[in-house]
Motif scaffolding. Structure first.
Motif, PDB file in Angstrom:
ATOM      1  N   VAL A 126       0.845  -1.202   0.000  1.00 53.34           N
ATOM      2  CA  VAL A 126       0.000   0.000   0.000  1.00 53.34           C
ATOM      3  C   VAL A 126       0.878   1.249   0.000  1.00 53.34           C
ATOM      4  CG1 VAL A 126      -1.699   1.328   1.306  1.00 53.34           C
ATOM      5  CG2 VAL A 126      -1.924  -1.167   1.129  1.00 53.34           C
ATOM      6  N   GLU A 127       1.903   1.248   0.833  1.00 49.21           N
ATOM      7  CA  GLU A 127       2.809   2.394   0.924  1.00 49.21           C
ATOM      8  C   GLU A 127       3.567   2.606  -0.380  1.00 49.21           C
ATOM      9  OE1 GLU A 127       4.948   5.620   2.600  1.00 49.21           O
ATOM     10  OE2 GLU A 127       3.077   4.610   3.136  1.00 49.21           O
ATOM     11  N   LEU A 128       4.008   1.533  -1.013  1.00 50.33           N
ATOM     12  CA  LEU A 128       4.731   1.640  -2.279  1.00 50.33           C
ATOM     13  C   LEU A 128       3.840   2.249  -3.356  1.00 50.33           C
ATOM     14  CD1 LEU A 128       7.213   1.039  -4.032  1.00 50.33           C
ATOM     15  CD2 LEU A 128       6.277  -1.254  -4.434  1.00 50.33           C
ATOM     16  N   ASN A 129       2.612   1.797  -3.427  1.00 52.29           N
ATOM     17  CA  ASN A 129       1.679   2.335  -4.411  1.00 52.29           C
ATOM     18  C   ASN A 129       1.402   3.817  -4.152  1.00 52.29           C
ATOM     19  OD1 ASN A 129      -0.165   1.793  -6.696  1.00 52.29           O
ATOM     20  ND2 ASN A 129      -1.760   2.295  -5.224  1.00 52.29           N
ATOM     21  N   LEU A 130       1.299   4.171  -2.879  1.00 51.14           N
ATOM     22  CA  LEU A 130       1.078   5.570  -2.504  1.00 51.14           C
ATOM     23  C   LEU A 130       2.265   6.433  -2.917  1.00 51.14           C
ATOM     24  CD1 LEU A 130      -0.581   7.735  -0.991  1.00 51.14           C
ATOM     25  CD2 LEU A 130       0.601   7.036   1.103  1.00 51.14           C
ATOM     26  N   ASP A 149      10.942  10.944  -4.700  1.00 45.34           N
ATOM     27  CA  ASP A 149      11.589   9.952  -5.552  1.00 45.34           C
ATOM     28  C   ASP A 149      12.597   9.146  -4.731  1.00 45.34           C
ATOM     29  OD1 ASP A 149      12.714   8.524  -7.689  1.00 45.34           O
ATOM     30  OD2 ASP A 149      12.576  10.218  -9.039  1.00 45.34           O
ATOM     31  N   VAL A 150      13.360   9.841  -3.904  1.00 39.46           N
ATOM     32  CA  VAL A 150      14.305   9.172  -3.010  1.00 39.46           C
ATOM     33  C   VAL A 150      13.553   8.224  -2.076  1.00 39.46           C
ATOM     34  CG1 VAL A 150      15.837   9.540  -1.019  1.00 39.46           C
ATOM     35  CG2 VAL A 150      16.091  10.954  -3.066  1.00 39.46           C
ATOM     36  N   GLU A 151      12.435   8.691  -1.536  1.00 39.20           N
ATOM     37  CA  GLU A 151      11.641   7.881  -0.617  1.00 39.20           C
ATOM     38  C   GLU A 151      11.108   6.624  -1.302  1.00 39.20           C
ATOM     39  OE1 GLU A 151       7.886   8.571   2.466  1.00 39.20           O
ATOM     40  OE2 GLU A 151       8.788  10.281   1.408  1.00 39.20           O
ATOM     41  N   HIS A 153      12.488   4.883  -3.853  1.00 40.08           N
ATOM     42  CA  HIS A 153      13.549   3.886  -4.012  1.00 40.08           C
ATOM     43  C   HIS A 153      14.032   3.354  -2.659  1.00 40.08           C
ATOM     44  CE1 HIS A 153      14.240   3.932  -8.383  1.00 40.08           C
ATOM     45  NE2 HIS A 153      13.840   5.186  -8.320  1.00 40.08           N
ATOM     46  N   THR A 154      14.027   4.203  -1.641  1.00 36.80           N
ATOM     47  CA  THR A 154      14.403   3.768  -0.302  1.00 36.80           C
ATOM     48  C   THR A 154      13.427   2.719   0.217  1.00 36.80           C
ATOM     49  OG1 THR A 154      15.454   5.876   0.277  1.00 36.80           O
ATOM     50  CG2 THR A 154      14.699   4.514   2.096  1.00 36.80           C
ATOM     51  N   HIS A 155      12.152   2.934  -0.034  1.00 42.11           N
ATOM     52  CA  HIS A 155      11.129   2.000   0.426  1.00 42.11           C
ATOM     53  C   HIS A 155      11.325   0.627  -0.199  1.00 42.11           C
ATOM     54  CE1 HIS A 155       7.291   0.781   2.084  1.00 42.11           C
ATOM     55  NE2 HIS A 155       6.889   0.376   0.880  1.00 42.11           N
ATOM     56  N   ILE A 156      11.621   0.598  -1.493  1.00 43.99           N
ATOM     57  CA  ILE A 156      11.860  -0.680  -2.166  1.00 43.99           C
ATOM     58  C   ILE A 156      13.058  -1.393  -1.533  1.00 43.99           C
ATOM     59  CG2 ILE A 156      12.561  -1.762  -4.346  1.00 43.99           C
ATOM     60  CD1 ILE A 156      10.968   0.452  -5.792  1.00 43.99           C
ATOM     61  N   ALA A 157      14.123  -0.634  -1.267  1.00 39.00           N
ATOM     62  CA  ALA A 157      15.320  -1.224  -0.662  1.00 39.00           C
ATOM     63  C   ALA A 157      15.014  -1.796   0.718  1.00 39.00           C
ATOM     64  CB  ALA A 157      16.423  -0.177  -0.570  1.00 39.00           C
ATOM     65  N   LYS A 158      14.222  -1.091   1.500  1.00 32.23           N
ATOM     66  CA  LYS A 158      13.876  -1.585   2.839  1.00 32.23           C
ATOM     67  C   LYS A 158      13.011  -2.833   2.760  1.00 32.23           C
ATOM     68  CE  LYS A 158      14.313   2.767   5.362  1.00 32.23           C
ATOM     69  NZ  LYS A 158      13.611   3.832   6.119  1.00 32.23           N
ATOM     70  N   ASP A 173      20.201   6.594  -2.316  1.00 31.38           N
ATOM     71  CA  ASP A 173      19.577   7.905  -2.140  1.00 31.38           C
ATOM     72  C   ASP A 173      20.398   9.007  -2.802  1.00 31.38           C
ATOM     73  OD1 ASP A 173      17.656   6.603  -0.700  1.00 31.38           O
ATOM     74  OD2 ASP A 173      18.272   7.373   1.260  1.00 31.38           O
ATOM     75  N   THR A 174      21.716   8.964  -2.592  1.00 31.44           N
ATOM     76  CA  THR A 174      22.586   9.962  -3.204  1.00 31.44           C
ATOM     77  C   THR A 174      22.525   9.884  -4.721  1.00 31.44           C
ATOM     78  OG1 THR A 174      24.106   9.841  -1.319  1.00 31.44           O
ATOM     79  CG2 THR A 174      24.958  10.851  -3.323  1.00 31.44           C
ATOM     80  N   ALA A 175      22.472   8.657  -5.243  1.00 28.31           N
ATOM     81  CA  ALA A 175      22.409   8.467  -6.688  1.00 28.31           C
ATOM     82  C   ALA A 175      21.116   9.037  -7.264  1.00 28.31           C
ATOM     83  CB  ALA A 175      22.515   6.975  -7.022  1.00 28.31           C
ATOM     84  N   VAL A 176      19.992   8.771  -6.601  1.00 28.35           N
ATOM     85  CA  VAL A 176      18.703   9.279  -7.079  1.00 28.35           C
ATOM     86  C   VAL A 176      18.694  10.802  -7.076  1.00 28.35           C
ATOM     87  CG1 VAL A 176      16.225   9.408  -6.606  1.00 28.35           C
ATOM     88  CG2 VAL A 176      17.436   7.223  -6.357  1.00 28.35           C
ATOM     89  N   LEU A 177      19.125  11.392  -5.974  1.00 34.49           N
ATOM     90  CA  LEU A 177      19.100  12.854  -5.860  1.00 34.49           C
ATOM     91  C   LEU A 177      20.058  13.507  -6.850  1.00 34.49           C
ATOM     92  CD1 LEU A 177      17.878  15.220  -4.402  1.00 34.49           C
ATOM     93  CD2 LEU A 177      19.640  15.001  -2.642  1.00 34.49           C
ATOM     94  N   THR A 178      21.228  12.909  -7.044  1.00 32.89           N
ATOM     95  CA  THR A 178      22.185  13.445  -8.006  1.00 32.89           C
ATOM     96  C   THR A 178      21.604  13.427  -9.409  1.00 32.89           C
ATOM     97  OG1 THR A 178      24.051  12.687  -6.656  1.00 32.89           O
ATOM     98  CG2 THR A 178      24.518  13.217  -8.956  1.00 32.89           C
ATOM     99  N   PHE A 179      20.937  12.338  -9.760  1.00 32.11           N
ATOM    100  CA  PHE A 179      20.313  12.229 -11.080  1.00 32.11           C
ATOM    101  C   PHE A 179      19.226  13.287 -11.257  1.00 32.11           C
ATOM    102  CE2 PHE A 179      16.817  10.663 -13.685  1.00 32.11           C
ATOM    103  CZ  PHE A 179      17.464  10.468 -14.888  1.00 32.11           C
TER     104      PHE A 179
END
Length: 239
Positions: A126-130, A149-151, A153-158, A173-179
């Motif tokens: 539910v959280e991922l879809n949100l 966006d960072v959140e 990808h972080t959620h998937i990793a967790k 997270d750093t990679a996503v934000l840098t992109f």
């Protein structure tokens, strides 16, 4: 509005960089707008122009500012990562760093998506879809979507339930934000389509689909970063 104070000359360097960041956030200076020129900032902060120049350089490295020749210095992002234990944002040459980070993401995230498929809970689905929907909404409305966006990808990793992966989350997270900071919304269609494909596959427990969708997502990102990096190298050669 930001209140300028004269800075103790013993606290120059990184302190001025942080004060300049505070000014951008508190004023606020919106993304796409220009900050005051070097001379004005030096007067306001009560420091030398060379100190302001170093502070600006630091924020350029962090992906906050962009110096445009003959036009001034512009805010391109107001998102920063508070936790960067490996000091990745201090490596310099953010273009090369972005490409190297994408290479690392290609090694990690497709298989992280597979692990998420196997271990995600119903509540986490539910959280991922949100989160996916929130990124879409922010992106389409023209608002800053970087943190969300960072959140995502972080959620998937967790959801992978892998303790080592959790330790590596700051790299992702750093990679996503840098992109996000470098591309300025140039891949909206591709990002939204692949985010949704990743989300749907993980929710369905489709490990093959999730891995494939993540590879496609990262490949779009890598190709764009590679193009930007090559343009950056070309610009340096022409200077």
């Amino acid at each position: 509005m930001y209140q300028f104070e004269k800075i103790n000359k013993k606290l120059l360097g990184s302190h001025v960089e942080e004060e300049l960041m505070n000014y951008i956030l508190s004023e606020p200076v919106e993304i796409g707008n220009k900050i005051p020129n070097e001379f004005e900032l030096a007067e306001k902060f009560g420091v030398g122009r060379s100190t302001i120049r170093e502070a600006v350089k630091g924020l350029v490295t962090r992906g906050i500012l962009e110096v445009r020749r003959g036009a001034g210095t512009y805010v391109i992002s107001t998102s920063t990562l508070e936790e960067d234990p490996l000091g990745l944002t201090k490596l310099g040459d953010r273009y090369k760093l972005a490409l190297e980070l994408l290479d690392v993401r290609m090694m990690l995230e497709p298989d992280i998506a597979v692990m998420a498929c196997r271990n995600i809970t119903e509540e986490e689905k539910v959280e991922l879809n949100l989160l996916c929907g929130q990124v879409e909404e922010l992106y389409i409305s023209g608002k800053n979507h970087a943190d969300k966006d960072v959140e995502f990808h972080t959620h998937i990793a967790k959801c992978s339930r892998n303790r080592v992966v959790e330790i590596l989350i700051p790299i992702i997270d750093t990679a996503v934000l840098t992109f996000v900071n470098l591309t300025h919304r140039q891949l909206m269609k591709e990002t939204l389509e692949t985010h949704r494909a990743i989300t749907d596959s993980i929710i369905k427990g489709d490990a093959v689909g999730a891995k494939a969708a993540m590879i496609i997502h990262l490949n779009y990102n890598r190709q764009r970063i590679l193009q930007i990096y090559e343009e950056h190298l070309q610009d340096n050669e022409n200077q």
